[in-house]
Write an enzyme that holds these catalytic residues in place. Structure first.
Site, PDB file in Angstrom:
ATOM      1  CB  SER A 108      -1.968  -3.504 -16.703  1.00 56.33           C
ATOM      2  OG  SER A 108      -2.062  -4.893 -16.466  1.00 56.33           O
ATOM      3  CE1 TYR A 158      -6.381  -2.526 -13.743  1.00 51.41           C
ATOM      4  CE2 TYR A 158      -5.519  -4.460 -14.883  1.00 51.41           C
ATOM      5  CZ  TYR A 158      -5.314  -3.358 -14.081  1.00 51.41           C
ATOM      6  OH  TYR A 158      -4.053  -3.064 -13.623  1.00 51.41           O
ATOM      7  CE  LYS A 199      -4.287  -0.197 -15.534  1.00 52.85           C
ATOM      8  NZ  LYS A 199      -3.583   0.935 -14.938  1.00 52.85           N
TER       9      LYS A 199
HETATM   10  N1  NAP Z   1      -0.262  -4.612  -8.511  1.00 51.73           N
HETATM   11  C1  NAP Z   1      -0.264  -5.171  -9.708  1.00 51.73           C
HETATM   12  O1  NAP Z   1      -0.132  -6.414  -9.854  1.00 51.73           O
HETATM   13  C2  NAP Z   1      -0.383  -4.322 -10.940  1.00 51.73           C
HETATM   14  C3  NAP Z   1      -0.086  -4.930 -12.188  1.00 51.73           C
HETATM   15  C4  NAP Z   1      -0.198  -4.166 -13.335  1.00 51.73           C
HETATM   16  C5  NAP Z   1      -0.562  -2.831 -13.249  1.00 51.73           C
HETATM   17  N2  NAP Z   1      -0.841  -2.284 -12.043  1.00 51.73           N
HETATM   18  C6  NAP Z   1      -1.243  -0.867 -12.015  1.00 51.73           C
HETATM   19  O2  NAP Z   1      -0.418  -0.164 -11.109  1.00 51.73           O
HETATM   20  C7  NAP Z   1      -1.114   0.972 -10.597  1.00 51.73           C
HETATM   21  C8  NAP Z   1      -0.981   1.026  -9.092  1.00 51.73           C
HETATM   22  O3  NAP Z   1      -1.450  -0.173  -8.541  1.00 51.73           O
HETATM   23  P1  NAP Z   1      -0.952  -0.725  -7.132  1.00 51.73           P
HETATM   24  O4  NAP Z   1      -0.743  -2.169  -7.332  1.00 51.73           O
HETATM   25  O5  NAP Z   1       0.137   0.100  -6.590  1.00 51.73           O
HETATM   26  O6  NAP Z   1      -2.306  -0.517  -6.282  1.00 51.73           O
HETATM   27  P2  NAP Z   1      -2.543  -0.222  -4.721  1.00 51.73           P
HETATM   28  O7  NAP Z   1      -1.441  -0.735  -3.898  1.00 51.73           O
HETATM   29  O8  NAP Z   1      -3.929  -0.704  -4.465  1.00 51.73           O
HETATM   30  O9  NAP Z   1      -2.522   1.378  -4.638  1.00 51.73           O
HETATM   31  C9  NAP Z   1      -3.460   2.122  -5.361  1.00 51.73           C
HETATM   32  C10 NAP Z   1      -3.252   3.598  -5.093  1.00 51.73           C
HETATM   33  O10 NAP Z   1      -4.189   4.329  -5.881  1.00 51.73           O
HETATM   34  C11 NAP Z   1      -5.073   5.080  -5.013  1.00 51.73           C
HETATM   35  N3  NAP Z   1      -6.390   5.036  -5.624  1.00 51.73           N
HETATM   36  C12 NAP Z   1      -7.163   3.953  -5.848  1.00 51.73           C
HETATM   37  N4  NAP Z   1      -8.323   4.307  -6.439  1.00 51.73           N
HETATM   38  C13 NAP Z   1      -8.274   5.650  -6.580  1.00 51.73           C
HETATM   39  C14 NAP Z   1      -9.160   6.622  -7.104  1.00 51.73           C
HETATM   40  N5  NAP Z   1     -10.348   6.285  -7.596  1.00 51.73           N
HETATM   41  N6  NAP Z   1      -8.779   7.918  -7.093  1.00 51.73           N
HETATM   42  C15 NAP Z   1      -7.584   8.280  -6.597  1.00 51.73           C
HETATM   43  N7  NAP Z   1      -6.704   7.425  -6.080  1.00 51.73           N
HETATM   44  C16 NAP Z   1      -7.050   6.121  -6.070  1.00 51.73           C
HETATM   45  C17 NAP Z   1      -4.972   4.407  -3.651  1.00 51.73           C
HETATM   46  O11 NAP Z   1      -5.210   5.284  -2.553  1.00 51.73           O
HETATM   47  P3  NAP Z   1      -6.702   5.588  -1.981  1.00 51.73           P
HETATM   48  O12 NAP Z   1      -7.366   4.267  -1.805  1.00 51.73           O
HETATM   49  O13 NAP Z   1      -6.493   6.359  -0.738  1.00 51.73           O
HETATM   50  O14 NAP Z   1      -7.362   6.422  -3.044  1.00 51.73           O
HETATM   51  C18 NAP Z   1      -3.506   3.993  -3.663  1.00 51.73           C
HETATM   52  O15 NAP Z   1      -2.684   5.104  -3.349  1.00 51.73           O
HETATM   53  C19 NAP Z   1      -2.561   0.844 -11.128  1.00 51.73           C
HETATM   54  O16 NAP Z   1      -2.691   1.654 -12.261  1.00 51.73           O
HETATM   55  C20 NAP Z   1      -2.659  -0.613 -11.516  1.00 51.73           C
HETATM   56  O17 NAP Z   1      -3.608  -0.824 -12.542  1.00 51.73           O
HETATM   57  C21 NAP Z   1      -0.758  -2.983 -10.872  1.00 51.73           C
END
Ligand code: NAP
Length: 254
Positions: free
Chosen positions: A147, A160, A164
């Site tokens: 991130s 968080y 990261k």
């Molecule tokens: N969205 C943003 O703005 C953003 C920005 C920077 C970085 N990121 C990073 O991108 C990555 C993905 O985020 P996203 O935005 O795609 O999130 P998301 O839409 O909430 O999806 C999260 C995914 O991870 C799974 N998950 C959550 N907690 C888990 C756990 N404890 N064990 C196993 N699986 C788990 C969820 O499925 P289940 O709930 O079924 O487990 C889902 O498939 C993360 O590492 C996040 O830190 C996101």
């Protein structure tokens, strides 16, 4: 121009957090590029929906319900994918969570531990299990979804951001150690991506107005835009790249 260097034909990719958001976009993008998939997240029924989409694209897919916080479940995940495919060419560590926001000095220890165990230790443990497979194969690619918060701090997201930042150093340290085995390790550091995870941010108009003042491209990222960066890093187009934190943030300067 021949762009076949972006093909993942014949490769096996393991993507965590693949039931929605960035992980789902990565899984579908890699399938479109020719890869067979192992996908993981906690809820198997959500994974099956993505698995069906992958199979419709003519690729194989194995879904394994896995909690990123529990090392025994991560071990089971790698065993199941090895049983199904006999190899893992690409690992995308993506599953992470942020259960609470607030000042660092008021953060409860159990919240801090939860975030570190899921985000940082989860990536570390899975990289160990898959790293051993890749070392034996003498070939592999690991991509850690980090991130922008791991590079510069975000208010209220202290633990968080610390997790990261740890992932960024995990990326560099593993790249150093795994290079001799022909295993590349890179990270992608997005800012705001339009997913459920950050919905409270991108639906807040006032916040976005402030955000876009310092973001030349004046928009947040889509999950597909992050997946395209992951495809580049996974493919032979990035054969000489390792140990990098690729910041994908619309040019944001803060
Ligand atoms: N969205 C943003 O703005 C953003 C920005 C920077 C970085 N990121 C990073 O991108 C990555 C993905 O985020 P996203 O935005 O795609 O999130 P998301 O839409 O909430 O999806 C999260 C995914 O991870 C799974 N998950 C959550 N907690 C888990 C756990 N404890 N064990 C196993 N699986 C788990 C969820 O499925 P289940 O709930 O079924 O487990 C889902 O498939 C993360 O590492 C996040 O830190 C996101």
């Amino acid at each position: 121009m021949d762009c076949s260097f972006l093909s993942l034909q014949g490769k096996v990719a393991l993507v965590t957090g693949a039931s929605r958001g960035i992980g789902k976009a990565v899984a579908l993008c890699f399938a479109d590029a020719g890869a067979d998939l192992g996908i993981a997240s906690r809820k198997i029924e959500d994974l099956k929906v993505v698995g069906d989409e992958v199979r419709k694209m003519g690729r194989r897919c194995t879904e394994v319900a896995t909690h990123a916080r529990y090392p025994n479940e991560l071990k089971n995940l790698v065993e199941k994918i090895m049983e199904a495919f006999g190899r893992i060419d690409i690992l995308v560590n993506n599953a992470a969570s942020n259960p609470a926001m607030g000042p660092l000095i008021d953060t409860e220890e159990k919240i801090y531990d939860h975030i570190m165990e899921t985000n940082l230790k989860g990536y570390f443990v899975l990289s160990q299990y898959v790293g051993r497979v890749m070392r034996d194969q003498k070939q592999g690619v690991i991509i850690n979804i980090s991130s922008a918060g791991g590079v510069s701090p975000a208010e209220g997201l202290g633990p968080y951001c610390i997790s990261k930042a740890g992932i960024n150093m995990l990326t560099k340290a593993m790249a150093l150690e795994m290079g001799p085995y022909n295993v590349r390790v890179n990270a992608i550091a997005p800012r705001i991506v339009k997913t459920d995870f950050s919905k409270a941010l991108w639906t807040n108009e006032k916040l976005m107005e402030r955000e876009f003042k310092s973001t030349p491209l004046k928009c947040v990222a889509t999950p597909e835009e992050i997946a395209q960066t992951a495809l580049y890093l996974a493919s032979s187009a990035a054969n000489y790249m390792t140990g990098h934190i690729v910041v994908v943030n619309g040019g944001a300067f803060f």
